[in-house]
Design an enzyme around this catalytic site. Structure first.
Site: not given
Ligand code: APR
Length: 251
Positions: A70, A102, A120, A128, A132, A149, A152, A189, A191
């Site tokens: 991270y 995030v 998310h 923590c 806590c 932490c 705690c 943006g 999936s």
């Molecule tokens: N503009 C628009 N869309 C875009 C771009 C862009 N420049 N670049 C990529 N994409 C699209 C991809 O085609 C894909 O469909 O953004 C999407 C990203 O999908 P993921 O990587 O699955 O991200 P997300 O949908 O935010 O995932 C949801 O999954 O792993 C967990 O906590 C994580 O919050 C996340 C959650």
């Protein structure tokens, strides 16, 4: 993609009374932040095991490995700037952002923190692990290594939602209410493959909202879309949102 789809999308926005934006990792991709599943780039889950790095079990097994991963993401974010998509959204102060992201790029672009709902969590803070209640903002450029932490003595971990963890109750309730009452959901943006967050699109649609999707490729949101703008959100959002001030709450 032809401009008349853009014109149709603009028309839907012009007529909408309560527009809400629901975004995912693709919104930040043009800022150099990796997506998770994008087939076109080196998405995080094609390089790293989410169960080892983004789950309570992975943290229990090797907390230092999770914190280091991270902190690598934090240092990437420290060098990132909001892109044209974030800035276009920030020029709509009454438009509420429900985001799975995030990162803090919407806030850096000028969105009011009160109008950004992080479903998310927030990578710019630690909390923590033993719940806590202790939280603290971290320095993204020099994030602290694994530590206890101060309240705690449990471990501190990023204030993000891991696989198998519940979404923050207050943010989920806000998002659920907004999705139920919006008449246009702008899906940017994502999936749309991770629940319960992705369920907001179905919820909005069931309640009569028009669904406008912006993505570089088809996604699980495509079958739910009234209109789909295929291409980078940093290109579509400025031209889509230039017309008028939108609002998430009908006046
Ligand atoms: N503009 C628009 N869309 C875009 C771009 C862009 N420049 N670049 C990529 N994409 C699209 C991809 O085609 C894909 O469909 O953004 C999407 C990203 O999908 P993921 O990587 O699955 O991200 P997300 O949908 O935010 O995932 C949801 O999954 O792993 C967990 O906590 C994580 O919050 C996340 C959650």
């Amino acid at each position: 993609m032809t401009t008349d789809t853009l014109e149709q999308a603009r028309q839907i926005l012009q007529q909408a009374r309560s527009v809400v934006c629901f975004s995912g990792a693709g919104l930040s991709a043009e800022s150099g932040i990796s997506t998770f599943r994008d087939t076109e780039t080196h998405a995080l889950w094609s390089r790293f095991d989410p169960m080892k790095l983004a789950s309570p079990e992975g943290f229990a097994e090797n907390p230092a490995r999770v914190i280091d991963w991270y902190n690598w993401r934090r240092q990437t974010l420290a060098l990132a700037q909001p892109n044209a998509g974030h800035r276009a959204l920030a020029r709509q102060p009454a438009l509420i952002q429900i985001t799975q992201n995030v990162d803090n790029l919407l806030e850096q672009a000028g969105c009011s923190p009160q109008h950004v709902i992080h479903l998310h969590g927030d990578i710019t803070e630690d909390r923590c692990n033993d719940n806590c209640g202790y939280r603290e903002r971290v320095d993204l450029q020099n994030p602290p290594p694994l530590r206890h932490c101060p309240r705690c003595d449990g471990w501190l971990r990023p204030a993000v939602v891991w696989f198998g963890e519940s979404l923050p109750q207050r943010e989920w309730q806000q998002a659920d209410t907004l999705a139920r009452h919006s008449d246009c959901l702008l899906v940017v943006g994502t999936s749309a493959s991770v629940y319960p967050a992705a369920g907001l699109i179905h919820l909005a649609r069931r309640n009569g909202a028009r669904i406008i999707v912006i993505n570089t490729q088809r996604s699980d949101a495509s079958p739910l879309a009234d209109l789909e703008l295929i291409g980078p959100s940093g290109q579509w959002l400025p031209s889509l949102l230039q017309e008028r001030q939108l609002s998430s709450t009908p006046n």
